[in-house]
Write a protein that holds these residues in place. Structure first.
Motif, PDB file in Angstrom:
ATOM      1  N   ILE A 246       1.496   0.573   5.589  1.00 17.60           N
ATOM      2  CA  ILE A 246       2.085  -0.746   5.330  1.00 17.60           C
ATOM      3  C   ILE A 246       0.987  -1.794   5.188  1.00 17.60           C
ATOM      4  CG2 ILE A 246       3.381  -2.626   6.415  1.00 17.60           C
ATOM      5  CD1 ILE A 246       5.256  -0.632   5.279  1.00 17.60           C
ATOM      6  N   LYS A 247      -0.016  -1.729   6.069  1.00 16.75           N
ATOM      7  CA  LYS A 247      -1.124  -2.695   6.012  1.00 16.75           C
ATOM      8  C   LYS A 247      -1.902  -2.558   4.701  1.00 16.75           C
ATOM      9  CE  LYS A 247      -1.812  -3.009  11.031  1.00 16.75           C
ATOM     10  NZ  LYS A 247      -2.728  -2.727  12.153  1.00 16.75           N
ATOM     11  N   ALA A 248      -2.153  -1.312   4.285  1.00 13.75           N
ATOM     12  CA  ALA A 248      -2.899  -1.087   3.046  1.00 13.75           C
ATOM     13  C   ALA A 248      -2.111  -1.562   1.833  1.00 13.75           C
ATOM     14  CB  ALA A 248      -3.245   0.393   2.920  1.00 13.75           C
ATOM     15  N   ILE A 249      -0.814  -1.262   1.803  1.00 14.44           N
ATOM     16  CA  ILE A 249       0.035  -1.701   0.699  1.00 14.44           C
ATOM     17  C   ILE A 249       0.088  -3.223   0.648  1.00 14.44           C
ATOM     18  CG2 ILE A 249       2.457  -1.833  -0.024  1.00 14.44           C
ATOM     19  CD1 ILE A 249       2.645   1.150   0.857  1.00 14.44           C
ATOM     20  N   SER A 250       0.232  -3.829   1.809  1.00  8.48           N
ATOM     21  CA  SER A 250       0.266  -5.290   1.882  1.00  8.48           C
ATOM     22  C   SER A 250      -1.016  -5.890   1.317  1.00  8.48           C
ATOM     23  CB  SER A 250       0.461  -5.714   3.341  1.00  8.48           C
ATOM     24  OG  SER A 250       0.707  -7.090   3.446  1.00  8.48           O
ATOM     25  N   ALA A 251      -2.138  -5.255   1.628  1.00  4.33           N
ATOM     26  CA  ALA A 251      -3.430  -5.741   1.129  1.00  4.33           C
ATOM     27  C   ALA A 251      -3.549  -5.551  -0.381  1.00  4.33           C
ATOM     28  CB  ALA A 251      -4.563  -5.006   1.844  1.00  4.33           C
ATOM     29  N   LEU A 252      -3.116  -4.405  -0.886  1.00  7.66           N
ATOM     30  CA  LEU A 252      -3.195  -4.128  -2.322  1.00  7.66           C
ATOM     31  C   LEU A 252      -2.358  -5.102  -3.142  1.00  7.66           C
ATOM     32  CD1 LEU A 252      -3.018  -0.220  -2.349  1.00  7.66           C
ATOM     33  CD2 LEU A 252      -4.962  -1.610  -3.083  1.00  7.66           C
ATOM     34  N   CYS A 253      -1.313  -5.644  -2.522  1.00  7.19           N
ATOM     35  CA  CYS A 253      -0.417  -6.566  -3.228  1.00  7.19           C
ATOM     36  C   CYS A 253      -1.075  -7.908  -3.535  1.00  7.19           C
ATOM     37  CB  CYS A 253       0.861  -6.781  -2.419  1.00  7.19           C
ATOM     38  SG  CYS A 253       2.040  -5.408  -2.555  1.00  7.19           S
ATOM     39  N   CYS A 254      -2.323  -8.088  -3.172  1.00  5.61           N
ATOM     40  CA  CYS A 254      -3.042  -9.324  -3.504  1.00  5.61           C
ATOM     41  C   CYS A 254      -3.218  -9.460  -5.014  1.00  5.61           C
ATOM     42  CB  CYS A 254      -4.393  -9.383  -2.797  1.00  5.61           C
ATOM     43  SG  CYS A 254      -5.589  -8.151  -3.371  1.00  5.61           S
ATOM     44  N   LEU A 255      -3.126  -8.334  -5.739  1.00  2.00           N
ATOM     45  CA  LEU A 255      -3.257  -8.357  -7.198  1.00  2.00           C
ATOM     46  C   LEU A 255      -1.897  -8.096  -7.838  1.00  2.00           C
ATOM     47  CD1 LEU A 255      -6.562  -6.354  -7.845  1.00  2.00           C
ATOM     48  CD2 LEU A 255      -6.258  -8.825  -7.729  1.00  2.00           C
ATOM     49  N   GLU A 256      -1.530  -8.909  -8.806  1.00  2.00           N
ATOM     50  CA  GLU A 256      -0.245  -8.732  -9.489  1.00  2.00           C
ATOM     51  C   GLU A 256      -0.146  -7.374 -10.163  1.00  2.00           C
ATOM     52  OE1 GLU A 256       2.479 -10.873 -12.988  1.00  2.00           O
ATOM     53  OE2 GLU A 256       0.586 -11.791 -12.324  1.00  2.00           O
ATOM     54  N   SER A 257      -1.261  -6.934 -10.760  1.00  2.00           N
ATOM     55  CA  SER A 257      -1.254  -5.625 -11.441  1.00  2.00           C
ATOM     56  C   SER A 257      -0.958  -4.502 -10.452  1.00  2.00           C
ATOM     57  CB  SER A 257      -2.599  -5.379 -12.130  1.00  2.00           C
ATOM     58  OG  SER A 257      -3.670  -5.414 -11.186  1.00  2.00           O
ATOM     59  N   ASN A 258      -1.466  -4.624  -9.231  1.00  2.00           N
ATOM     60  CA  ASN A 258      -1.183  -3.612  -8.208  1.00  2.00           C
ATOM     61  C   ASN A 258       0.287  -3.629  -7.801  1.00  2.00           C
ATOM     62  OD1 ASN A 258      -3.851  -2.886  -8.213  1.00  2.00           O
ATOM     63  ND2 ASN A 258      -4.361  -3.804  -6.244  1.00  2.00           N
ATOM     64  N   ARG A 259       0.853  -4.826  -7.716  1.00  2.00           N
ATOM     65  CA  ARG A 259       2.266  -4.926  -7.342  1.00  2.00           C
ATOM     66  C   ARG A 259       3.147  -4.212  -8.360  1.00  2.00           C
ATOM     67  NH1 ARG A 259       0.497 -10.261  -5.966  1.00  2.00           N
ATOM     68  NH2 ARG A 259       1.514 -11.273  -7.746  1.00  2.00           N
ATOM     69  N   GLU A 260       2.852  -4.401  -9.609  1.00  2.00           N
ATOM     70  CA  GLU A 260       3.640  -3.749 -10.660  1.00  2.00           C
ATOM     71  C   GLU A 260       3.508  -2.229 -10.587  1.00  2.00           C
ATOM     72  OE1 GLU A 260       2.091  -5.575 -14.160  1.00  2.00           O
ATOM     73  OE2 GLU A 260       3.285  -7.404 -13.926  1.00  2.00           O
ATOM     74  N   LYS A 261       2.283  -1.746 -10.332  1.00  2.00           N
ATOM     75  CA  LYS A 261       2.060  -0.297 -10.242  1.00  2.00           C
ATOM     76  C   LYS A 261       2.767   0.286  -9.015  1.00  2.00           C
ATOM     77  CE  LYS A 261      -0.877   0.465 -13.706  1.00  2.00           C
ATOM     78  NZ  LYS A 261      -0.979  -0.897 -14.260  1.00  2.00           N
ATOM     79  N   LEU A 262       2.751  -0.448  -7.910  1.00  2.00           N
ATOM     80  CA  LEU A 262       3.418   0.022  -6.698  1.00  2.00           C
ATOM     81  C   LEU A 262       4.932   0.119  -6.904  1.00  2.00           C
ATOM     82  CD1 LEU A 262       1.361  -1.950  -4.044  1.00  2.00           C
ATOM     83  CD2 LEU A 262       1.690   0.526  -4.034  1.00  2.00           C
ATOM     84  N   VAL A 263       5.492  -0.847  -7.605  1.00  2.00           N
ATOM     85  CA  VAL A 263       6.928  -0.800  -7.896  1.00  2.00           C
ATOM     86  C   VAL A 263       7.242   0.425  -8.752  1.00  2.00           C
ATOM     87  CG1 VAL A 263       8.818  -1.953  -9.128  1.00  2.00           C
ATOM     88  CG2 VAL A 263       7.307  -3.282  -7.638  1.00  2.00           C
ATOM     89  N   GLN A 264       6.393   0.703  -9.719  1.00  2.00           N
ATOM     90  CA  GLN A 264       6.587   1.886 -10.561  1.00  2.00           C
ATOM     91  C   GLN A 264       6.549   3.172  -9.750  1.00  2.00           C
ATOM     92  OE1 GLN A 264       3.625   1.719 -13.692  1.00  2.00           O
ATOM     93  NE2 GLN A 264       4.285  -0.323 -14.355  1.00  2.00           N
ATOM     94  N   GLN A 265       5.745   3.180  -8.677  1.00  2.00           N
ATOM     95  CA  GLN A 265       5.610   4.374  -7.843  1.00  2.00           C
ATOM     96  C   GLN A 265       6.695   4.458  -6.759  1.00  2.00           C
ATOM     97  OE1 GLN A 265       3.533   7.029  -8.109  1.00  2.00           O
ATOM     98  NE2 GLN A 265       2.836   6.164 -10.052  1.00  2.00           N
ATOM     99  N   GLY A 266       7.629   3.508  -6.742  1.00  2.00           N
ATOM    100  CA  GLY A 266       8.750   3.603  -5.809  1.00  2.00           C
ATOM    101  C   GLY A 266       8.559   2.926  -4.468  1.00  2.00           C
ATOM    102  N   ILE A 267       7.678   1.920  -4.402  1.00  2.00           N
ATOM    103  CA  ILE A 267       7.408   1.289  -3.113  1.00  2.00           C
ATOM    104  C   ILE A 267       8.623   0.561  -2.548  1.00  2.00           C
ATOM    105  CG2 ILE A 267       6.538  -0.857  -4.133  1.00  2.00           C
ATOM    106  CD1 ILE A 267       5.480   0.910  -0.843  1.00  2.00           C
ATOM    107  N   VAL A 268       9.529   0.090  -3.426  1.00  2.00           N
ATOM    108  CA  VAL A 268      10.718  -0.604  -2.921  1.00  2.00           C
ATOM    109  C   VAL A 268      11.530   0.335  -2.032  1.00  2.00           C
ATOM    110  CG1 VAL A 268      12.914  -1.676  -3.562  1.00  2.00           C
ATOM    111  CG2 VAL A 268      10.826  -2.242  -4.836  1.00  2.00           C
ATOM    112  N   ASN A 269      11.760   1.545  -2.495  1.00  2.00           N
ATOM    113  CA  ASN A 269      12.494   2.524  -1.676  1.00  2.00           C
ATOM    114  C   ASN A 269      11.726   2.851  -0.398  1.00  2.00           C
ATOM    115  OD1 ASN A 269      14.586   2.682  -3.533  1.00  2.00           O
ATOM    116  ND2 ASN A 269      13.680   4.406  -4.627  1.00  2.00           N
ATOM    117  N   GLY A 270      10.404   2.900  -0.506  1.00  2.00           N
ATOM    118  CA  GLY A 270       9.579   3.176   0.675  1.00  2.00           C
ATOM    119  C   GLY A 270       9.712   2.095   1.728  1.00  2.00           C
ATOM    120  N   LEU A 271       9.673   0.834   1.304  1.00  2.00           N
ATOM    121  CA  LEU A 271       9.788  -0.285   2.241  1.00  2.00           C
ATOM    122  C   LEU A 271      11.193  -0.341   2.854  1.00  2.00           C
ATOM    123  CD1 LEU A 271       7.859  -3.015   0.216  1.00  2.00           C
ATOM    124  CD2 LEU A 271       7.064  -1.831   2.267  1.00  2.00           C
TER     125      LEU A 271
END
Length: 385
Positions: A246-271
Motif C-alpha cells: 500500500i505504501k509503495a502504491i501510494s508513493a507511485l501515484c505521485c505520477l499521473e502516468s503511474n496512476r493510469e497504469k495501476l488502474v489498468q493493472q486492477g489496483i481499484v479491485n486491490g484497494l
C-alpha cells in the motif's frame, strides 16, 4: 605521535576529545563518546548531546561493545596507525573482492548492520566511502535463478544494510536501476523473494518516488507491467506484505502516468479488497488505501471499476464512519460524491449498503467541520435523486 594519530580511523575517535576511544558509550541520540569525555560534559551541567545538540530525555550511557570489539581487532593487527587497517576499508574490500566467499560477505554485512545499529553516525562514513552504491550493485548485478537459501540470506542482509543507509543518503545512486538488466533483477527479486525482500523493495520504491533525483526512475517502474501486476496482487490477496505494498502504491501515484497504469493493472479491485479486509487487523492502512482510491477516481476507468465491483461501493460506504477513528472518512465521502453524481447505479448501491446511516453517524461524531459539510452535501444529493 601527533602525526601518527591522524591515521586513526574517524570511526574510532571520540567527537569530544578526538582521541582513540578507550571506553565507548552511546547516548539516547545514537551518538557515541568516550565515557570519561561525556561524563565530564554531563557533570558540567550540559543536558544536550554535544554533536547533535538534542536535549537528552535520558542521560543513560550504554556501552558500545561492537565498536570496542572492532577497536581491539584493529589494534591487534599490529598496524595500529596504518590507514589500510581501517575496519571500514577492510569491510569494503571483503565485499568488493571476487575471491571472497558469500559467507565472508555475509559476515561483512553483519558487521555493517551492527555498526549502523549501535553507532548511527557511522552511516555518514559508509556513504562517503561509497558503500551504498556498492551494496546496490551487489544486490542488482545478477540474480541466482535457483534462489538458494544462502543467496536469499545474502539478499536479505544486503537490503537490511541498504535500508539503514537510505535515510542519510542522496538517492541519485538508485538511478542505476534505469539499466534494463538491473531493473529486471529488481522485478525478479520482488516476484520470487521472501516477505522481507518484498517489504524492503517496497521501501526502496517509496524512497525512489519521494525524490526529484529519481523521478524518471519512478516512471520507469510504473511502466513495468510485471512489477505492477505483482504489487497489486500482494495488496489484493492480503499477504503479510500488503501494508508495504500500500505504501509503495501510494508513493507511485505521485505520477499521473503511474496512476493510469495501476488502474489498468486492477489496483481499484486491490484497494477495495484491502479495505474490506482491514477490519480483521488491529492496525491497517485502510485510510491510506481510501485516499489513494479517491485520487484514482479522477480516472474514468477507475470509476467504472469501482461501480462494477460487487463490493466496490460497499467498501467505500464502510469507510464513511468507523467507530475506531475518522481517518479516511473525508476521502470516502469525496469518493462517493464522485461516483454518485453521475451514476444512478452507484447511488442505489450506496443507499442499499447503508450510506444514509453512516452519514448520520458521521454528522454526530467529532469529525472535522469540513468533513461534516461534505457529508451534508452527499446526503442532499442522495435524497434528491
Amino acid at each position: 605521535m601527533k602525526e601518527a594519530q591522524m591515521t586513526i580511523p574517524h570511526l574510532f575517535r571520540c567527537p569530544i576529545s578526538l582521541d582513540l576511544f578507550t571506553d565507548p558509550v552511546t547516548l539516547c541520540t545514537g551518538q557515541t563518546y568516550d565515557r570519561s569525555s561525556i561524563e565530564k560534559w554531563l557533570a558540567a551541567g550540559n543536558l544536550t548531546c554535544p554533536v547533535t545538540m538534542q536535549k537528552l530525555h535520558d542521560p543513560s550511557l550504554v556501552p558500545n561493545h561492537n565498536l570496542r570489539h572492532l577497536i581491539e581487532q584493529w589494534r591487534q593487527m599490529g598496524h595500529q596507525f596504518d590507514p589500510e587497517s581501517d575496519p571500514l576499508v577492510t569491510l569494503k574490500h571483503s565485499l568488493e573482492s571476487p575471491k571472497a566467499t558469500i559467507q565472508e560477505k555475509l559476515e561483512a554485512l553483519e558487521k555493517i548492520r551492527l555498526l549502523t545499529a549501535e553507532t548511527p553516525s557511522t552511516s555518514s562514513f559508509l556513504l562517503q566511502m561509497g558503500f551504498l552504491s556498492l551494496l546496490l550493485h551487489l544486490l542488482f548485478e545478477k540474480v541466482d535463478p535457483e534462489f538458494s537459501h544462502e543467496y536469499v540470506n545474502f539478499v536479505e542482509q544486503l537490503l537490511s544494510c541498504v535500508t539503514r543507509l537510505m535515510p542519510f543518503a542522496e538517492l541519485e545512486c538508485l538511478n542505476m536501476l534505469k539499466e534494463e538488466s538491473k531493473l529486471e533483477t529488481f522485478v525478479v527479486l520482488f516476484e520470487h523473494g521472501t516477505a522481507m525482500i518484498k517489504q524492503s523493495l517496497c521501501h526502496l520504491v517509496v524512497a525512489i518516488s519521494s525524490s526529484s533525483e529519481t523521478r524518471e526512475l519512478c516512471g520507469l517502474i510504473g511502466k513495468n507491467h510485471s512489477f505492477l501486476h505483482r504489487i497489486v496482487s500482494i495488496v489484493q490477496h492480503n499477504f503479510e506484505t500488503s501494508e508495504a505494498g500500500i505504501k509503495a502504491i501510494s508513493a507511485l501515484c505521485c505520477l499521473e502516468s503511474n496512476r493510469e497504469k495501476l488502474v489498468q493493472q486492477g489496483i481499484v479491485n486491490g484497494l477495495i479488497t484491502y479495505i474490506l479486509n482491514s477490519e480483521r487487523k488491529e492496525r491497517s492502512l485502510a485510510a491510506t488505501a481510501m485516499a489513494r482510491l479517491e485520487q484514482l477516481l479522477g480516472i474514468e476507468r477507475a470509476k467504472e471499476a469501482l461501480i462494477s465491483n460487487p463490493n466496490g461501493v460497499k467498501a467505500v460506504v464502510k469507510m464513511v464512519f468507523r467507530v475506531s477513528d475518522h481517518e479516511g472518512s473525508e476521502s470516502a465521502v469525496n469518493s462517493l460524491m464522485m461516483v454518485c453524481h453521475e451514476s444512478l447505479q452507484a447511488r442505489e448501491k450506496a443507499i442499499g449498503d447503508g450510506v444514509l446511516t453512516q452519514l448520520l453517524l458521521l454528522l454526530q461524531s467529532q469529525c472535522s467541520g469540513r468533513t461534516k459539510t461534505k457529508a451534508r452535501t452527499l446526503l442532499k444529493l442522495l435524497r434528491s435523486k
